[in-house]
Structures are given as structure tokens and as C-alpha cells.
Design an enzyme around this catalytic site. Structure first.
Site, mmCIF file in Angstrom:
data_model
loop_
_atom_site.group_PDB
_atom_site.id
_atom_site.type_symbol
_atom_site.label_atom_id
_atom_site.label_comp_id
_atom_site.label_asym_id
_atom_site.label_seq_id
_atom_site.Cartn_x
_atom_site.Cartn_y
_atom_site.Cartn_z
ATOM 1 N N LYS A 142 8.348 1.517 12.268
ATOM 2 C CA LYS A 142 8.562 1.919 13.680
ATOM 3 C C LYS A 142 9.117 0.788 14.514
ATOM 4 O O LYS A 142 9.908 0.991 15.430
ATOM 5 C CB LYS A 142 7.277 2.444 14.323
ATOM 6 C CG LYS A 142 6.099 1.467 14.303
ATOM 7 C CD LYS A 142 5.178 1.774 13.181
ATOM 8 C CE LYS A 142 4.323 0.598 12.770
ATOM 9 N NZ LYS A 142 3.494 0.894 11.633
ATOM 10 N N ILE A 151 1.183 12.762 9.145
ATOM 11 C CA ILE A 151 1.353 13.951 10.001
ATOM 12 C C ILE A 151 2.841 14.245 10.161
ATOM 13 O O ILE A 151 3.595 13.376 10.581
ATOM 14 C CB ILE A 151 0.756 13.715 11.411
ATOM 15 C CG1 ILE A 151 -0.699 13.286 11.323
ATOM 16 C CG2 ILE A 151 0.916 14.942 12.283
ATOM 17 C CD1 ILE A 151 -1.269 12.799 12.649
ATOM 18 N N GLU A 161 -6.155 -5.392 11.134
ATOM 19 C CA GLU A 161 -5.469 -6.551 10.549
ATOM 20 C C GLU A 161 -6.162 -7.843 11.001
ATOM 21 O O GLU A 161 -6.798 -7.875 12.049
ATOM 22 C CB GLU A 161 -4.022 -6.600 11.069
ATOM 23 C CG GLU A 161 -3.225 -5.346 10.861
ATOM 24 C CD GLU A 161 -2.546 -5.305 9.505
ATOM 25 O OE1 GLU A 161 -2.517 -6.339 8.826
ATOM 26 O OE2 GLU A 161 -2.064 -4.223 9.139
ATOM 27 N N THR A 180 0.830 -1.213 0.000
ATOM 28 C CA THR A 180 0.000 0.000 0.000
ATOM 29 C C THR A 180 0.868 1.268 0.000
ATOM 30 O O THR A 180 0.711 2.143 -0.855
ATOM 31 C CB THR A 180 -0.894 0.006 1.260
ATOM 32 O OG1 THR A 180 -1.562 -1.246 1.314
ATOM 33 C CG2 THR A 180 -1.895 1.117 1.233
ATOM 34 N N VAL A 181 1.791 1.356 0.954
ATOM 35 C CA VAL A 181 2.594 2.580 1.068
ATOM 36 C C VAL A 181 3.616 2.659 -0.074
ATOM 37 O O VAL A 181 3.879 3.740 -0.618
ATOM 38 C CB VAL A 181 3.302 2.645 2.443
ATOM 39 C CG1 VAL A 181 4.143 3.907 2.556
ATOM 40 C CG2 VAL A 181 2.269 2.600 3.568
ATOM 41 N N LYS A 234 5.937 3.570 18.659
ATOM 42 C CA LYS A 234 5.916 4.951 18.168
ATOM 43 C C LYS A 234 6.253 5.955 19.270
ATOM 44 O O LYS A 234 6.984 6.925 19.043
ATOM 45 C CB LYS A 234 4.542 5.256 17.559
ATOM 46 C CG LYS A 234 4.284 4.487 16.259
ATOM 47 C CD LYS A 234 2.820 4.583 15.841
ATOM 48 C CE LYS A 234 2.552 3.913 14.509
ATOM 49 N NZ LYS A 234 1.114 3.780 14.210
ATOM 50 N N GLU A 252 10.123 9.840 8.959
ATOM 51 C CA GLU A 252 8.913 10.638 9.160
ATOM 52 C C GLU A 252 7.640 9.795 9.096
ATOM 53 O O GLU A 252 6.670 10.040 9.817
ATOM 54 C CB GLU A 252 8.844 11.752 8.100
ATOM 55 C CG GLU A 252 7.730 12.739 8.293
ATOM 56 C CD GLU A 252 7.838 13.499 9.619
ATOM 57 O OE1 GLU A 252 8.731 14.338 9.747
ATOM 58 O OE2 GLU A 252 7.027 13.226 10.523
#
Ligand code: HSE
Length: 436
Positions: free
Chosen positions: A102, A133, A187, A12-13, A202, A126
Site C-alpha cells: 500500500k 477481504i 512490529e 509471510t505473505v 490504505k 487486492e
């Protein structure tokens, strides 16, 4: 000079990232200098929404981290391995890293950043916290001259979605989780999200940036949302709160330089800015001196949002490469201190027992004279001062009593609770939650 990008992962990313890289028009001009050289995939035959030349795709991830035409490796695999090994190999080959992972940074940050500093390359992340964000660069740069006292985040979209649905539909956790899985918001194995591990990874990263030291991931106290019930949400609403999974990093005493790191479901007053952050949205509230409070909020996951953060890191590295040619010689000592990681020590963390906070507790008791008095006496004997005590009604022939305390030490509260659980009239303590 074109900068070659190698993508590890085209899910997806990865697909969102490729889409931005392939459509540079109207975006930052430095994107014009970036060329997507390789994308590592599981299967070459899978149909893809993004138009990449077939010779760009490979199933051999090692090929990407060893490719001399790749200067920036973008790791979007998630999980600990093979991500860690591939990142370290890419660093050893002098490649800069952009990652959304992360878990690997929270667990292996020391190893990865030590290797990166030695090799003179950047590791930017980031996208690892808060999806789209911007929070990593603000903490590293724009907010960094403040003395940060506290960072509070709603940094897991899955749990925020579940809690929002439970609140809005008066529904139980299990029902909402199933629906969320059906809709693709949770998930199939929701453990990392609902048990708080993802938020703990995170907040470990945010704490490290906010307070300037490495964090031992195991020092983050962590409770998930499985035990949050529809009954508690409903009582919380009546008392003027919403329940959110908060990740909190704070330095209670500036001189002592020790941190409190925790993830747990929390009653948040409805007037608090974090109370209005609903659904899959994330928000991070930073408190510092002299700045005061800043809240950053937005989409915490999703292809486009997370890709926006990934590509912003790519552009950052390209910008630095532009202005500092010494980096390409791997001189090791020339990393820009606003972008690199210079932490050399681990932060001290405080045990949860030393936390000072308000508590919410729900008791089921026999409906007898003196029970509320006994509760008050037990709490009082352990220096736990009560803000409110409400008997809401009867449940299974038991009186349902909800108590909210003032700020008290966790250790004192737990001692009082142990004594209360021994009272004959008390049949059950179905929930204990902290209050912001
Ligand atoms: N699983 C995460 C969440 C998204 O639910 O927020 C990626 O960080």
C-alpha cells in the site's frame, strides 16, 4: 500456455502465496496454467516451510524483473524502495504487477500507473488493503455504478487489536503495545501502524477507487492512537461507545466534488456495525446511492488471508491474458477498463477545519460553581451545540468533565476550545476525540 510468476519476497505473505500456487487442486482452474518460476529471497540457506526447488530461489531481485519467462511479477517486499524501482523495471519489461504494497502505491501510484498504462500492463493490488477481504475489486467493479458518498474502514489490524485489548482489559496503551509486540501482533517499530500512516496509505487507495481520482497521500489528515487512554475508553463505554481507529473518505457535497480524507481514533456507537469488529479483524463500510450500505469484513492480515487476495489478482490477470491476446503485444491502449487505472486528475481535498462532526472532550477543572456554565457559554458563543455534559468524578483533586457535542464545524470547535483552555478553572484538556 503457462504463465510464469516471479515472487519478489518470500516472507509471510510470499510463503502463503507460494503455498496456494503449488497446491492448485480444488481451487480456480486457471491456477493450473500458472508456474512459479522464481522467488527472490534474502538468504538461500534459510530453512523454508514451503517446498520450492532450490533453483527457483534467487537473491538477485533484478533477475526476476528481467526474466523473459516471468509474465507476472508479484511484489511482496513492502516499503518504498527497492519496491518502486523493481516495479517500474518490471513494467518497462512488459510484466504485469500484483502487489500487496500500500505504501508504494499510495505514494508513487501516479508514476507506476502511468508507466503501466503506457506499457499496456496491469497493476493489481487486492492484497494492499484489508488483507484477505475483497474490497479493491468490489470498489472497481461490483459497486462502481453507485455514487459513493463515504467509505469508512477499520483497516489496520494492529491498532484494532491494541484498542480491543485496552477495552476488554481496561489496560493502558503502552502495556498493551508491549504485549502485542511480544505476541508478534505488533512490529518492533510500530510507528506506521500506531501513528495511522498504514491506515492513511490504505484509505488513500480506497478513496481513489471509490471517488475516481488520484489522491495526494499528504492530503490525508492523520492522528494515531498513542494518546488514547484507558480513562477515555472507560468513559466512552459508559456513554455507549467503543473507540476505533477509523479511516474515512467522504464526499460531503456531491456537486462540489471535493473529498474529506482522515484517519483518527473515533468514538463509535456500540450499535454501529463497525463497533463489533474486534482484534486483528478489518472491515470496510461503503455507502453509496442507490445501494445504501455494504460492509465487508474479515481477516485484514496474515499469510493465508493476504495470499488469497494476491493469488486472486494473479488469476484475474491470467484470465484476461487468456481472453485478450492483444495485451501480450503491449499495445498500450487495450487495457480492460474494469481492471486498469484510468485516473487522470488529482481529487481536491478539504482541510480538516471544514469537517462537520461530533466531538468528545474531557476536561480537568477546579470543582467550582459555574465551571460547567462557563464551558457551555464558550461553546455556545462559537456555535458549538452540546449533546451531553457529564461530571464523572474527581481525579487528582480536579473535577473530570466529559462533553459530547452535536455535529459542529471543526474550526468552531477548535476556537471554542482555545478559549476554554484560557479559563482559570480549567487545568487540563487530556483528550479530544471525534465521534462517528
Ligand atoms: N500492518 C498492517 C496491519 C497489516 O496492522 O493491519 C498489513 O497491512
Amino acid at each position: 500456455m503457462a504463465i510464469g510468476i516471479g515472487l519478489l519476497g518470500l516472507g509471510t505473505v510470499g510463503t502463503g502465496t507460494a503455498e496456494i500456487l503449488l497446491t492448485p487442486h480444488g481451487r480456480h482452474p486457471l491456477l493450473g496454467e500458472v508456474v512459479l518460476k522464481k522467488a527472490g529471497v534474502r538468504s538461500l540457506d534459510k530453512p523454508r516451510s514451503v517446498g520450492l526447488p532450490q533453483d527457483c530461489l534467487t537473491t538477485d531481485l533484478n533477475e526476476i524483473v528481467n526474466d523473459p519467462d516471468v509474465q507476472i511479477v508479484v511484489e511482496l517486499l513492502g516499503g518504498l524502495e527497492p519496491a518502486r524501482t523493481l516495479i517500474l523495471e518490471a513494467i518497462a519489461n512488459g510484466k504485469h504487477i500484483v502487489t500487496a504494497n500500500k505504501a508504494v502505491i499510495a505514494k508513487f501510484g501516479e508514476e507506476i500507473y502511468t508507466a503501466a498504462n503506457k506499457a499496456g500492463v496491469y497493476v493489481l493490488l487486492e492484497a494492499a488493503v484489508g488483507g484477505g477481504i475483497p474490497v479493491i475489486k468490489p470498489l472497481k467493479q461490483s459497486l462502481s455504478v453507485n455514487r459513493i458518498t463515504r467509505v469508512i474502514g477499520i483497516i489496520n489490524g494492529t491498532t484494532n487489536y491494541i484498542l480491543t485489548q485496552m477495552t476488554q482489559n481496561n489496560a493502558d496503551f503502552d502495556t498493551v503495545l508491549k504485549d502485542a509486540q511480544g505476541l508478534g501482533y505488533a512490529e518492533a517499530d510500530p510507528t506506521a501502524d500506531v501513528d495511522g500512516g498504514d491506515a492513511a496509505d490504505k484509505i488513500a487507495i480506497l478513496a481513489s477507487l471509490a471517488f475516481g481520482g488520484r489522491i495526494n497521500r499528504d492530503d490525508v489528515y492523520c492522528e494515531g492512537i498513542r494518546d488514547v487512554s484507558a480513562a477515555d475508553i472507560s468513559f466512552a463505554t459508559k456513554l455507549g461507545f467503543v473507540i476505533k481507529l477509523l479511516a474515512i473518505a467522504e464526499r460531503p457535497d456531491f456537486e462540489a466534488d471535493a473529498l474529506q480524507l482522515r484517519v483518527h481514533p473515533t468514538l463509535v456507537p456500540t450499535s454501529h456495525p463497525l463497533a463489533t469488529v474486534n482484534g486483528v479483524f478489518n472491515a470496510i463500510l461503503v455507502e453509496g446511492e442507490p445501494l445504501g450500505q455494504v460492509m465487508l469484513s474479515g481477516p485484514g492480515a496474515g499469510a493465508g488471508a493476504t495470499a488469497s487476495a494476491v493469488v486472486s489478482d494473479i488469476v484475474h490477470v491470467v484470465g484476461v491474458l487468456h481472453s485478450d491476446h492483444t495485451l501480450q503485444d503491449q499495445t498500450g491502449k487495450s487495457l480492460n477498463p474494469l481492471l486498469g487505472c484510468s485516473h487522470e486528475h488529482y481529487s481536491t481535498t478539504l482541510p480538516i477545519d471544514t469537517l462537520k462532526t461530533r466531538f468528545y472532550a474531557r476536561f480537568l477543572s477546579q470543582d467550582l460553581p459555574g465551571v460547567i456554565g462557563d464551558l457551555g457559554t464558550c461553546f455556545g458563543q462559537h456555535q458549538v451545540s452540546l449533546e451531553s455534559v457529564v461530571q464523572i468524578g474527581l481525579k487528582d483533586d480536579c473535577a473530570e468533565i466529559v462533553v459530547v457535542t452535536h455535529d459542529v464545524y471543526e474550526a468552531n470547535f477548535r476556537e471554542a476550545l482555545a478559549e476554554i483552555q484560557g479559563l482559570e478553572a480549567i487545568k487540563d484538556v487530556p483528550s479530544i476525540l471525534r465521534v462517528l
